[in-house]
Design a protein around this motif. Structure first.
Motif, PDB file in Angstrom:
ATOM      1  N   THR A 182       2.662   0.227   8.521  1.00  0.00           N
ATOM      2  CA  THR A 182       1.234   0.537   8.562  1.00  0.00           C
ATOM      3  C   THR A 182       0.732   0.920   7.173  1.00  0.00           C
ATOM      4  O   THR A 182      -0.335   0.456   6.750  1.00  0.00           O
ATOM      5  N   THR A 183       1.494   1.740   6.468  1.00  0.00           N
ATOM      6  CA  THR A 183       1.101   2.148   5.121  1.00  0.00           C
ATOM      7  C   THR A 183       1.046   0.937   4.198  1.00  0.00           C
ATOM      8  O   THR A 183       0.077   0.769   3.450  1.00  0.00           O
ATOM      9  N   SER A 192       1.734   6.190  -3.422  1.00  0.00           N
ATOM     10  CA  SER A 192       2.196   5.027  -2.652  1.00  0.00           C
ATOM     11  C   SER A 192       1.577   3.740  -3.191  1.00  0.00           C
ATOM     12  O   SER A 192       2.252   2.714  -3.309  1.00  0.00           O
ATOM     13  N   GLN A 193       0.288   3.792  -3.517  1.00  0.00           N
ATOM     14  CA  GLN A 193      -0.368   2.617  -4.083  1.00  0.00           C
ATOM     15  C   GLN A 193       0.251   2.258  -5.423  1.00  0.00           C
ATOM     16  O   GLN A 193       0.466   1.076  -5.725  1.00  0.00           O
ATOM     17  N   SER A 199       6.695   2.851   5.979  1.00  0.00           N
ATOM     18  CA  SER A 199       5.904   2.480   7.151  1.00  0.00           C
ATOM     19  C   SER A 199       5.213   1.141   6.922  1.00  0.00           C
ATOM     20  O   SER A 199       4.586   0.929   5.883  1.00  0.00           O
ATOM     21  N   THR A 229      -3.185   6.397  -5.360  1.00  0.00           N
ATOM     22  CA  THR A 229      -2.234   7.339  -4.781  1.00  0.00           C
ATOM     23  C   THR A 229      -0.821   6.973  -5.233  1.00  0.00           C
ATOM     24  O   THR A 229      -0.585   5.836  -5.678  1.00  0.00           O
ATOM     25  N   ILE A 289       8.305   2.397   0.542  1.00  0.00           N
ATOM     26  CA  ILE A 289       7.268   2.678   1.538  1.00  0.00           C
ATOM     27  C   ILE A 289       7.951   2.648   2.895  1.00  0.00           C
ATOM     28  O   ILE A 289       8.559   1.644   3.262  1.00  0.00           O
ATOM     29  N   LYS A 332      -2.038  -1.177   4.962  1.00  0.00           N
ATOM     30  CA  LYS A 332      -3.270  -0.573   4.445  1.00  0.00           C
ATOM     31  C   LYS A 332      -3.381  -0.773   2.936  1.00  0.00           C
ATOM     32  O   LYS A 332      -4.460  -1.075   2.421  1.00  0.00           O
ATOM     33  N   ILE A 333      -2.280  -0.593   2.237  1.00  0.00           N
ATOM     34  CA  ILE A 333      -2.302  -0.744   0.772  1.00  0.00           C
ATOM     35  C   ILE A 333      -2.604  -2.186   0.391  1.00  0.00           C
ATOM     36  O   ILE A 333      -3.461  -2.448  -0.458  1.00  0.00           O
TER      37      ILE A 333
END
Length: 143
Positions: free
Chosen positions: A65-66, A25-26, A63, A23, A61, A69-70
């Motif tokens: 949380t994001t 973000s990744q 967040s 993605t 980024i 997760k990544i």
């Protein structure tokens, strides 16, 4: 490199990574990790230092949380090793990037055709068929 999905430039990433199923973000986090891996190694054992806050800021980024997760996904897939630090107290972590594993995963998981691309392909086929059958004007009026 330019990611076609959102016109973001990922100059610090190999082409197979940019063109993978990651993605945006990744890709942003991966780009920061690639840059730090190449420029800011602070340990002789291959680990480099970056705080979670700095990683969030540099990768844009918004967040925790994001980011969590990544990072956990990258660890799960064996792309990175991480020691020390934690996300709840915003402590810094030391990372090691396994570039060969990242590149191999990216070669094995190229960017999928999106639904929009699929619709475009279907539309192209419909247009081609309409032209061949001499009913292109009729097709244009439907759309």
């Amino acid at each position: 490199m330019t990611n076609n999905d959102n016109s973001t430039t990922f100059e610090g990433l190999p082409s197979e990574v940019v063109n993978s199923a990651m993605t945006p973000s990744q890709l942003k986090v991966m780009e920061v990790l690639f840059l730090y891996n190449g420029l800011v190694k602070t340990k002789s054992d291959g680990y480099f230092f970056i705080s979670n806050e700095a990683l969030m800021k540099e990768a844009e980024i918004g967040s925790k949380t994001t980011l969590t997760k990544i990072i956990r996904l990258f660890e799960y897939n064996g792309f990175i090793g991480r020691k020390t630090g934690d996300f709840t107290n915003r402590k810094a972590s030391e990372y090691i990037l396994y570039e060969d594993k990242v590149k191999q995963w990216c070669r094995d998981n190229p960017k999928p055709i999106s639904r929009n691309n699929d619709k475009t392909l279907q539309s192209s086929d419909e247009i081609r068929e309409a032209i061949e059958q001499g009913r292109f004007q009729e097709y244009k009026k439907k759309k």
